[in-house]
Write an enzyme that holds these catalytic residues in place. Sequence first.
Site, PDB file in Angstrom:
ATOM      1  N   LYS A  64       0.831  -1.206   0.000  1.00 45.88           N
ATOM      2  CA  LYS A  64       0.000   0.000   0.000  1.00 45.88           C
ATOM      3  C   LYS A  64       0.865   1.256   0.000  1.00 45.88           C
ATOM      4  CE  LYS A  64      -1.621   2.626   2.996  1.00 45.88           C
ATOM      5  NZ  LYS A  64      -1.498   3.885   2.122  1.00 45.88           N
ATOM      6  N   GLU A  81       9.478   1.479  10.533  1.00 44.94           N
ATOM      7  CA  GLU A  81      10.616   2.317  10.103  1.00 44.94           C
ATOM      8  C   GLU A  81      10.115   3.754  10.153  1.00 44.94           C
ATOM      9  OE1 GLU A  81      13.903  -0.131   8.302  1.00 44.94           O
ATOM     10  OE2 GLU A  81      13.642   2.020   8.543  1.00 44.94           O
ATOM     11  N   CYS A 103      13.557  10.837   5.971  1.00 43.53           N
ATOM     12  CA  CYS A 103      13.782  10.439   7.371  1.00 43.53           C
ATOM     13  C   CYS A 103      15.279  10.441   7.657  1.00 43.53           C
ATOM     14  CB  CYS A 103      13.232   9.053   7.595  1.00 43.53           C
ATOM     15  SG  CYS A 103      14.038   7.857   6.547  1.00 43.53           S
ATOM     16  N   GLU A 147      10.481  16.348  14.618  1.00 42.12           N
ATOM     17  CA  GLU A 147      10.812  16.167  13.198  1.00 42.12           C
ATOM     18  C   GLU A 147      10.039  17.186  12.356  1.00 42.12           C
ATOM     19  OE1 GLU A 147       9.236  12.712  10.996  1.00 42.12           O
ATOM     20  OE2 GLU A 147      11.263  12.423  10.232  1.00 42.12           O
TER      21      GLU A 147
HETATM   22  O1  TXE Z   1       3.916   9.313   6.668  1.00 49.07           O
HETATM   23  P1  TXE Z   1       2.509   8.907   7.219  1.00 49.07           P
HETATM   24  P2  TXE Z   1       4.215  10.106   5.316  1.00 49.07           P
HETATM   25  C1  TXE Z   1       8.761   8.880   7.733  1.00 49.07           C
HETATM   26  C2  TXE Z   1       9.230  10.305   7.811  1.00 49.07           C
HETATM   27  C3  TXE Z   1       7.949  11.030   8.135  1.00 49.07           C
HETATM   28  C4  TXE Z   1       6.902  10.228   7.398  1.00 49.07           C
HETATM   29  C5  TXE Z   1       6.508  10.934   6.125  1.00 49.07           C
HETATM   30  O2  TXE Z   1      10.203  10.486   8.778  1.00 49.07           O
HETATM   31  O3  TXE Z   1       7.734  10.982   9.530  1.00 49.07           O
HETATM   32  O4  TXE Z   1       7.477   8.972   7.098  1.00 49.07           O
HETATM   33  O5  TXE Z   1       5.800  10.068   5.293  1.00 49.07           O
HETATM   34  C6  TXE Z   1      -0.487   5.276   5.646  1.00 49.07           C
HETATM   35  N1  TXE Z   1      -3.287   2.808   9.149  1.00 49.07           N
HETATM   36  N2  TXE Z   1       9.668   8.079   6.925  1.00 49.07           N
HETATM   37  O6  TXE Z   1       3.737  11.511   5.462  1.00 49.07           O
HETATM   38  O7  TXE Z   1       1.527  10.014   7.169  1.00 49.07           O
HETATM   39  C7  TXE Z   1      -0.370   6.407   4.660  1.00 49.07           C
HETATM   40  O8  TXE Z   1      -1.405   6.314   3.687  1.00 49.07           O
HETATM   41  C8  TXE Z   1      -2.470   2.328   8.179  1.00 49.07           C
HETATM   42  C9  TXE Z   1      10.550   7.134   7.595  1.00 49.07           C
HETATM   43  O9  TXE Z   1       3.707   9.297   4.157  1.00 49.07           O
HETATM   44  O10 TXE Z   1       2.810   8.268   8.518  1.00 49.07           O
HETATM   45  C10 TXE Z   1       1.016   6.137   4.069  1.00 49.07           C
HETATM   46  O11 TXE Z   1       0.926   5.135   3.084  1.00 49.07           O
HETATM   47  N3  TXE Z   1      -1.799   3.110   7.300  1.00 49.07           N
HETATM   48  C11 TXE Z   1      11.215   6.199   6.638  1.00 49.07           C
HETATM   49  C12 TXE Z   1       1.788   5.609   5.273  1.00 49.07           C
HETATM   50  O12 TXE Z   1       0.823   5.205   6.227  1.00 49.07           O
HETATM   51  C13 TXE Z   1      -1.961   4.452   7.430  1.00 49.07           C
HETATM   52  C14 TXE Z   1      11.669   6.801   5.360  1.00 49.07           C
HETATM   53  C15 TXE Z   1       2.707   6.647   5.906  1.00 49.07           C
HETATM   54  O13 TXE Z   1       1.947   7.793   6.168  1.00 49.07           O
HETATM   55  C16 TXE Z   1      -2.786   5.033   8.421  1.00 49.07           C
HETATM   56  C17 TXE Z   1      10.673   7.665   4.795  1.00 49.07           C
HETATM   57  C18 TXE Z   1      -3.469   4.141   9.298  1.00 49.07           C
HETATM   58  N4  TXE Z   1      -4.284   4.602  10.273  1.00 49.07           N
HETATM   59  C19 TXE Z   1       9.747   8.325   5.588  1.00 49.07           C
HETATM   60  N5  TXE Z   1      -2.732   6.398   8.274  1.00 49.07           N
HETATM   61  C20 TXE Z   1      12.351   5.371   7.227  1.00 49.07           C
HETATM   62  N6  TXE Z   1      12.569   5.363   8.539  1.00 49.07           N
HETATM   63  O14 TXE Z   1      13.031   4.692   6.480  1.00 49.07           O
HETATM   64  C21 TXE Z   1      -1.908   6.637   7.230  1.00 49.07           C
HETATM   65  N7  TXE Z   1      -1.437   5.480   6.726  1.00 49.07           N
END
Ligand code: TXE
Length: 482
Positions: A175, A249, A284, A385
């Site tokens: 997803k 992650e 990240c 962050e």
């Molecule tokens: O994250 P979100 P984003 C981290 C980065 C930042 C974040 C940014 O540090 O904090 O990711 O990415 C889905 N149940 N990393 O804004 O909002 C949503 O649709 C299940 C760390 O996308 O948390 C998306 O597909 N899924 C990383 C995914 O979760 C849900 C490297 C992430 O969304 C959900 C890159 C729910 N209730 C970015 N709500 C590393 N550490 O390697 C949302 N989603």
Amino acid sequence: MTTHEPVGLVVGGDRITASSVPHHEHIFPGTGGPNAIVAMAGSAEIDRAVACAWEAHREWAGFTVDRRRDLLIDLADVIHENLDELAALNVHDYAVPISFAGTAILLERFLRHFAGYADKPFGLSTPVAGSFDVNLVEREPYGVVGVIAPWNGALAVAGACVAPALAAGNAVVFKPSELAPLASLRFGELCLEAGLPPGLVNVVPAGPEGGEALVRHPGIRKIHFTGGGHTARAVVQAAAVNLTPVVAELGGKSAGIVFDDADLDAAAMLSAHQGPLMQSGQSCACASRLLVHGSVYDAFLERFSAVIDAAMVGDPFDTAVTFGPVISEGALDRIHGVIENAVHERAGVLLTGGKRIGGEYSRGYYIEPTVFGDVDNTSNLAQIETFGPVVSVIRFDDDADALRLANETPYGLNAFVHTRDLNRAHRVARALEAGSVWINTFSDISPQGPYGGYKQSGFGRTGGIDGLHEFLQTKNIRIGMG
Ligand code: TXE
């Protein structure tokens, strides 16, 4: 890219353009304009994807290991043939400058690396105390696993998670974020073109509702989540319904430590490109706090600011451009709020940037790379962050002071060490509370090394044998020999 025909989900061997929930209008962050209409997955489509995945898992289990290995190599070859198209789709997805959009090469590398595990032994046999029984330790696939990716680099997550999951014998429901679905959907198509059984990799972009339906699904035996800490808490709560194991992650507030003996030109270049200039600070892996020894603080800042000022803002499709927009209007407002609060709270001294970029870029979500100096490490600016092109520069006195400041954060994803002293580098690396420490180099994720967080940057690993074992469960079989 604007197409009126909705881009469909990849479920089994089908492209589903009419789903049970409204389509998503994808906005291009470079212009703020509509870019594509994309079908989203609701519970019905998640159910269908999980059912297709179980069917494909049974087919995949019937393949010999060398056939699985060869199919993963075939997929890597197909990815290689489509690197340029996937890079362009990354730009369409989240306006990352095309010169930094090549994350599909990571996907290819991970596929080739984990294909190599597919036909290698996973288990072992052990002696049995007080008996001549035969004892086998088997490592078996979970069956169907769910992989949830953030918007900023879904193809890298596909490599780090889908490749080992398949090599371990699983099928995957993948997803991507609703904000960046295009490259991932193309990846799903390429899996079919490479000859993988339909349903082995299903690509179902969805928002929080679809994501939660995936996590809660009783047919999903493990979840690998990459994203923010706030969402991770929701994921862990939903996974508790079926006690589904989760790998997380998450984000970071990583420190880059510049010691007094560092090569300041190299440290400035690395810190800028590993910081506010890396996907406009939307990674990240960014070094978002720079800890600089007081004796070289001014000399470092002079060099660092020069690299920041040389950033080329522009159309992400222009190969000369090194600095693009942030992901959305909401993100722009959030980041601008962080900057205004930092000024208001006197968290530090605003040295450069801080404003939205107007003119020809006024319709896009551009904000200047922003540098605060003499930042208070306990401020919100230094502790939370930002996930944008904002960096805090902080002075330190000695090694102990640097380590204290670096570790004074709830996160623990990366840390960067700039010094010519090898003993100090090792000493500091061992004392840093971070899952990855980079000494005089970039955080260039490779399939060979485990990647993941300490503390609130997550748990579990991708990459290497650790990354493979995340997708295997252990069974002990004992055969009585009388
Ligand atoms: O994250 P979100 P984003 C981290 C980065 C930042 C974040 C940014 O540090 O904090 O990711 O990415 C889905 N149940 N990393 O804004 O909002 C949503 O649709 C299940 C760390 O996308 O948390 C998306 O597909 N899924 C990383 C995914 O979760 C849900 C490297 C992430 O969304 C959900 C890159 C729910 N209730 C970015 N709500 C590393 N550490 O390697 C949302 N989603």
